[in-house]
Design an enzyme around this catalytic site. Sequence first.
Site, short mmCIF file in Angstrom:
data_model
loop_
_atom_site.label_atom_id
_atom_site.label_comp_id
_atom_site.label_asym_id
_atom_site.label_seq_id
_atom_site.Cartn_x
_atom_site.Cartn_y
_atom_site.Cartn_z
N TRP A 102 -14.13 -0.58 -3.57
CA TRP A 102 -12.96 -0.46 -2.69
C TRP A 102 -12.50 -1.82 -2.20
CZ3 TRP A 102 -10.42 3.50 -3.84
CH2 TRP A 102 -11.07 4.69 -4.16
N ASP A 171 -11.07 -1.24 6.37
CA ASP A 171 -10.93 0.03 5.68
C ASP A 171 -12.14 0.87 6.06
OD1 ASP A 171 -10.88 2.15 3.94
OD2 ASP A 171 -10.87 0.96 2.10
N LYS A 195 -12.26 12.20 3.84
CA LYS A 195 -13.72 12.10 3.88
C LYS A 195 -14.28 12.60 5.21
CE LYS A 195 -13.19 9.01 0.26
NZ LYS A 195 -12.49 7.80 -0.13
C1 PLP Z 1 -11.76 6.96 -0.80
C2 PLP Z 1 -11.58 5.58 -0.37
C3 PLP Z 1 -10.38 4.90 -0.57
C4 PLP Z 1 -9.20 5.52 -1.28
O1 PLP Z 1 -8.60 6.44 -0.48
P1 PLP Z 1 -7.24 7.20 -0.93
O2 PLP Z 1 -6.93 7.97 0.29
O3 PLP Z 1 -7.61 8.02 -2.12
O4 PLP Z 1 -6.24 6.18 -1.27
C5 PLP Z 1 -10.27 3.61 -0.10
N1 PLP Z 1 -11.29 3.01 0.53
C6 PLP Z 1 -12.48 3.61 0.71
C7 PLP Z 1 -13.58 2.90 1.43
C8 PLP Z 1 -12.66 4.92 0.27
O5 PLP Z 1 -13.83 5.55 0.47
#
Ligand code: PLP
Length: 359
Positions: A102, A171, A195
């Site tokens: 990521w 993030d 998540k």
């Molecule tokens: C799942 C995830 C993403 C991507 O998320 P989307 O909502 O599918 O764009 C980005 N960063 C992390 C850390 C993730 O776990």
Amino acid sequence: MARAYNFSAGPAILPTEVLQEAQRDLLDYKGTGMSIMEMSHRGKEYTAVHEEAITNLKTLLKVPDNYSILFMTGGATSQFSFVPMNLLGAGQTADYINAGSWGTGAVKAAKKLGKINVIADTSKEIPTRMPENSELKFTADAAYVHITSNETIAGTQVKEFPKTKAPLVADMSSDILSRPIDVSQFGLIYAGAQKNLAPAGVTLVIIRNDLAERAPETLPELFQYRAFIEENSLKNTPPTFPIYIIMLVTRWLMARGGLEGMQKINDAKAAKLYAAIDASSFYKGTAVKEHRSPMNVTFRLPTEELEEAFIKAASKLGMTSLKGHRSVGGVRASIYNAFPMEGIDALVAFMKEFEAKNS
Ligand SMILES: *Cc1c(COP(=O)(O)O)cnc(C)c1O
């Protein structure tokens, strides 16, 4: 009704109590004769939902007054671009800490938009780990520093966030609301919902208000954080149903002792699973111990054939989505807030049984 022990990395398990409440509300929300999905985003019922979701998030995360909570769309992936578009001025440099897939995605998107300095890169290391704060060599006058708090694929988590002079942008897609954090340490936090928050469709952004002023005037309005702040995320139609689920999920968290309470539960779940891995030489954890994620537990078996058999047999017993990300293989048990302790017990028991049969 049989609920699976759903180890999916995302979209992921939601609390059963939340789904039941949403189900009760589905045909007739508070006597309106319609679901929350079917009504105006400017009416009084939805307005109350929107406001409560924001208030609950502010309460749980102790968000200071000079920050705003935004509900955006496009997932965390679109934030990889929103952040540099809004915060990275012409001629400036942004620092990126890359600890996995990521982080790599965030770097790649930002590179298209400005000057990036990757100040630490552990994204290709096995065992997986987070860079130590002592390894970080910040750029003087960086526009911001970007970090991924939990690398969902690698199964690693930042335990102590670096102290940065430039605003820290995180993030937090895969560990938001799983533990208390000090929001004042960050300039901006973002997270895709699917998540730990809600179904896919809404992206949570927490931003220090002054940072939104950096956006160039030429940036289209719906790409500006400023527009979302000014209109309370209601400039256009927000993803009302996912926001309604955020309201229910945050209520659920408050009833469990808030983030302190949730962290205790999460730590107990993760400790049990990691203990099972460490007690055997058959299973091997993929991440260094100090950086292990309590959300995504990654491990390997002696061979890929055994991994495949393990995942298949577990699935037959109702323990689903244990396959590691397609880019790395292995086994990954994602055990977000809503994942129940009984599911951990079931997996640990199955691991012992599988090892006895196959080692
Ligand atoms: C799942 C995830 C993403 C991507 O998320 P989307 O909502 O599918 O764009 C980005 N960063 C992390 C850390 C993730 O776990």
